[in-house]
Design an enzyme around this catalytic site. Structure first.
Site, PDB file in Angstrom:
ATOM      1  N   ARG A 102      34.832 -32.894 -49.006  1.00  0.00           N
ATOM      2  CA  ARG A 102      35.449 -33.657 -50.174  1.00  0.00           C
ATOM      3  C   ARG A 102      36.306 -34.773 -49.060  1.00  0.00           C
ATOM      4  O   ARG A 102      37.126 -34.143 -48.359  1.00  0.00           O
ATOM      5  CB  ARG A 102      36.263 -33.124 -50.781  1.00  0.00           C
ATOM      6  CG  ARG A 102      37.350 -33.838 -51.788  1.00  0.00           C
ATOM      7  CD  ARG A 102      38.041 -33.041 -52.824  1.00  0.00           C
ATOM      8  NE  ARG A 102      36.976 -32.927 -53.923  1.00  0.00           N
ATOM      9  CZ  ARG A 102      37.423 -32.715 -54.995  1.00  0.00           C
ATOM     10  NH1 ARG A 102      38.669 -32.494 -55.461  1.00  0.00           N
ATOM     11  NH2 ARG A 102      36.612 -32.727 -56.097  1.00  0.00           N
ATOM     12  N   HIS A 129      31.331 -39.061 -57.167  1.00  0.00           N
ATOM     13  CA  HIS A 129      31.520 -37.606 -57.490  1.00  0.00           C
ATOM     14  C   HIS A 129      30.230 -37.047 -58.118  1.00  0.00           C
ATOM     15  O   HIS A 129      30.173 -36.794 -59.111  1.00  0.00           O
ATOM     16  CB  HIS A 129      32.604 -37.423 -58.272  1.00  0.00           C
ATOM     17  CG  HIS A 129      33.029 -35.846 -58.287  1.00  0.00           C
ATOM     18  ND1 HIS A 129      32.656 -35.059 -57.695  1.00  0.00           N
ATOM     19  CD2 HIS A 129      34.246 -35.530 -58.901  1.00  0.00           C
ATOM     20  CE1 HIS A 129      33.514 -33.847 -57.654  1.00  0.00           C
ATOM     21  NE2 HIS A 129      34.252 -34.131 -58.560  1.00  0.00           N
ATOM     22  N   GLN A 132      30.176 -33.645 -59.880  1.00  0.00           N
ATOM     23  CA  GLN A 132      30.407 -33.577 -61.000  1.00  0.00           C
ATOM     24  C   GLN A 132      29.618 -34.114 -62.402  1.00  0.00           C
ATOM     25  O   GLN A 132      29.441 -33.742 -63.366  1.00  0.00           O
ATOM     26  CB  GLN A 132      31.931 -34.341 -61.196  1.00  0.00           C
ATOM     27  CG  GLN A 132      32.440 -34.358 -62.609  1.00  0.00           C
ATOM     28  CD  GLN A 132      33.261 -33.310 -62.970  1.00  0.00           C
ATOM     29  OE1 GLN A 132      33.934 -32.629 -62.093  1.00  0.00           O
ATOM     30  NE2 GLN A 132      32.828 -32.724 -64.105  1.00  0.00           N
ATOM     31  N   ASP A 220      38.763 -40.565 -67.206  1.00  0.00           N
ATOM     32  CA  ASP A 220      39.222 -39.880 -65.917  1.00  0.00           C
ATOM     33  C   ASP A 220      40.674 -40.459 -65.691  1.00  0.00           C
ATOM     34  O   ASP A 220      41.071 -41.396 -66.562  1.00  0.00           O
ATOM     35  CB  ASP A 220      38.185 -40.320 -64.738  1.00  0.00           C
ATOM     36  CG  ASP A 220      38.426 -39.531 -63.413  1.00  0.00           C
ATOM     37  OD1 ASP A 220      39.563 -38.690 -63.451  1.00  0.00           O
ATOM     38  OD2 ASP A 220      38.156 -39.977 -62.457  1.00  0.00           O
ATOM     39  N   CYS A 260      36.403 -34.971 -66.436  1.00  0.00           N
ATOM     40  CA  CYS A 260      36.007 -34.110 -65.394  1.00  0.00           C
ATOM     41  C   CYS A 260      37.250 -33.365 -64.839  1.00  0.00           C
ATOM     42  O   CYS A 260      37.028 -32.154 -64.117  1.00  0.00           O
ATOM     43  CB  CYS A 260      35.684 -35.025 -63.880  1.00  0.00           C
ATOM     44  SG  CYS A 260      37.263 -35.999 -63.318  1.00  0.00           S
ATOM     45  N   ARG A 288      29.985 -26.890 -63.400  1.00  0.00           N
ATOM     46  CA  ARG A 288      30.109 -27.195 -62.039  1.00  0.00           C
ATOM     47  C   ARG A 288      29.341 -26.084 -61.507  1.00  0.00           C
ATOM     48  O   ARG A 288      28.655 -26.285 -60.169  1.00  0.00           O
ATOM     49  CB  ARG A 288      31.657 -27.728 -61.711  1.00  0.00           C
ATOM     50  CG  ARG A 288      32.231 -28.806 -62.224  1.00  0.00           C
ATOM     51  CD  ARG A 288      31.781 -29.762 -61.655  1.00  0.00           C
ATOM     52  NE  ARG A 288      31.919 -30.060 -60.392  1.00  0.00           N
ATOM     53  CZ  ARG A 288      32.792 -30.349 -59.710  1.00  0.00           C
ATOM     54  NH1 ARG A 288      33.823 -30.713 -60.111  1.00  0.00           N
ATOM     55  NH2 ARG A 288      32.989 -30.390 -58.169  1.00  0.00           N
TER      56      ARG A 288
HETATM   57  N1  NVA Z   1      38.787 -39.728 -60.066  1.00  0.00           N
HETATM   58  C1  NVA Z   1      39.427 -38.660 -59.510  1.00  0.00           C
HETATM   59  C2  NVA Z   1      38.382 -37.527 -60.009  1.00  0.00           C
HETATM   60  C3  NVA Z   1      39.073 -36.106 -59.675  1.00  0.00           C
HETATM   61  C4  NVA Z   1      37.970 -35.126 -59.749  1.00  0.00           C
HETATM   62  C5  NVA Z   1      40.098 -38.669 -58.196  1.00  0.00           C
HETATM   63  O1  NVA Z   1      39.139 -39.378 -57.141  1.00  0.00           O
HETATM   64  O2  NVA Z   1      41.020 -37.970 -58.002  1.00  0.00           O
HETATM   65  N1   CP Z   2      36.728 -32.264 -61.307  1.00  0.00           N
HETATM   66  C1   CP Z   2      37.030 -31.892 -60.131  1.00  0.00           C
HETATM   67  O1   CP Z   2      36.361 -32.254 -59.112  1.00  0.00           O
HETATM   68  O2   CP Z   2      37.947 -30.979 -60.211  1.00  0.00           O
HETATM   69  P1   CP Z   2      38.820 -30.654 -58.599  1.00  0.00           P
HETATM   70  O3   CP Z   2      39.348 -31.782 -58.277  1.00  0.00           O
HETATM   71  O4   CP Z   2      39.919 -29.704 -59.084  1.00  0.00           O
HETATM   72  O5   CP Z   2      37.838 -30.134 -57.697  1.00  0.00           O
END
Ligand code: NVA
Ligand code: CP
Length: 301
Positions: A102, A129, A132, A220, A260, A288
């Site tokens: 990540r 992502h 997800q 989101d 998500c 997930r």
């Molecule tokens: N768009 C959000 C998704 C988190 C799971 C982010 O990148 O923070």
């Molecule tokens: N939706 C998601 O990826 O959650 P986290 O940021 O908690 O991993």
């Protein structure tokens, strides 16, 4: 399929195969049927951003598959002190059987795949992502029975989630409508992909239009990880891009709502709509685990 870097790389057949395996693994877990497909294998998990779901579901999933998950915070890795991805990839390939990462830049994930020799799984970048969205597709199919004739609308920021949803939903045959402010549209690469789907894709700045007759509504956060400094500016830009009762009235009466998570209640979604659809949203979070186990089995078994 060698890696999971972005939805754009997957064929429709590969997506459906992952979803089918995810359903099977979910069934096996619920019925106490052991499925140690990754016995003796190790997954390294590199996190340059915070996570609840991704970390815990990958870690638990790997354990359930008989393997060993290794949490690697970028603060503790030499990568956090500037060791090049090219070198990190070649070193970690000699210890591990797979890497989940990540991070911010998509290029970093693509570089890991290019320079390493083991499967790489994208656990979220600023661009996409995919894990997800595989869980989202699994949840949609679980609740609706199939993807046939379904419309998905996404309301809000043209961000990593929007990008992956556009690609994933179009690839499995759904219609897609995206409502976002003009300055926050998805990138050209994604819009070019979507435009090839003709009338199955719509981009608008009007949430009511996007939600019209839809089967699935998704949103989101307005400020993603790394954009915290812009939160106030974004709050203003996205006022009106909220999933609330008025918007739900445009959708089909049996429409489902996904998020998500983490969610900001009363920003992108009202508390009322969120709680009315909590069974779908938390099934999505659970999925997930199953979807990622399927991905790991496909890539690492
Ligand atoms: N768009 C959000 C998704 C988190 C799971 C982010 O990148 O923070
Ligand atoms: N939706 C998601 O990826 O959650 P986290 O940021 O908690 O991993």
């Amino acid at each position: 399929m060698k890696h999971l870097l972005k939805m754009l790389d997957l064929s429709t057949e590969e997506i459906i195969e992952i979803l089918n395996l995810a359903d099977q693994l979910k069934y096996e877990l619920k019925h106490g049927i052991p499925h140690p497909h990754l016995k003796g294998k190790t997954l390294g998990m590199i996190f340059q951003k915070a996570s609840t779901r991704t970390r815990v579901s990958f870690e638990t999933g790997m354990y359930q598959l008989g393997g060993y998950p290794l949490f690697l915070s970028s603060n503790d890795l030499q990568i956090g002190r500037g060791e090049p991805v090219q070198d990190t990839a070649r070193v970690l390939s000699r210890y591990l059987d797979g890497i989940m990462i990540r991070t911010f830049e998509q290029k970093e994930v693509e570089d890991l795949a290019e320079y390493g020799s083991i499967p790489i799984i994208n656990g979220l970048t600023d661009f996409c992502h995919p894990c997800q969205v595989l869980a989202d597709l699994m949840t949609i199919r679980e609740f609706k029975g199939s993807f046939d004739g379904l419309k998905m609308c996404f309301i809000g920021d043209g961000n990593n989630m929007a990008n992956s949803l556009i690609v994933g939903c179009l690839k499995v045959g759904m219609s897609v409508s995206i409502a976002c402010p003009n300055d926050y549209q998805p990138p050209k690469e994604i819009l070019d992909f979507a435009k090839a789907y003709g009338e199955k894709f719509e981009l608008t700045d009007t949430p009511m239009q996007a939600a019209n007759g839809t089967d699935v509504l998704i949103t989101d956060v307005w400020a993603s990880m790394g954009q915290e400094g812009e939160a106030e500016k974004r709050r203003k830009a996205f006022a009106g891009y909220q999933i609330n009762d008025e918007l739900m009235a445009q959708a089909k009466s049996d429409a489902m709502v996904l998020h998500c998570l983490p969610a900001h209640r009363e920003e992108e979604i009202t508390e009322k709509v969120f709680e009315a659809h909590a069974n779908e949203i938390f099934e999505e979070a659970e999925n997930r685990l199953h979807a990622q186990k399927a991905v790991m089995v496909k890539l690492m078994a």
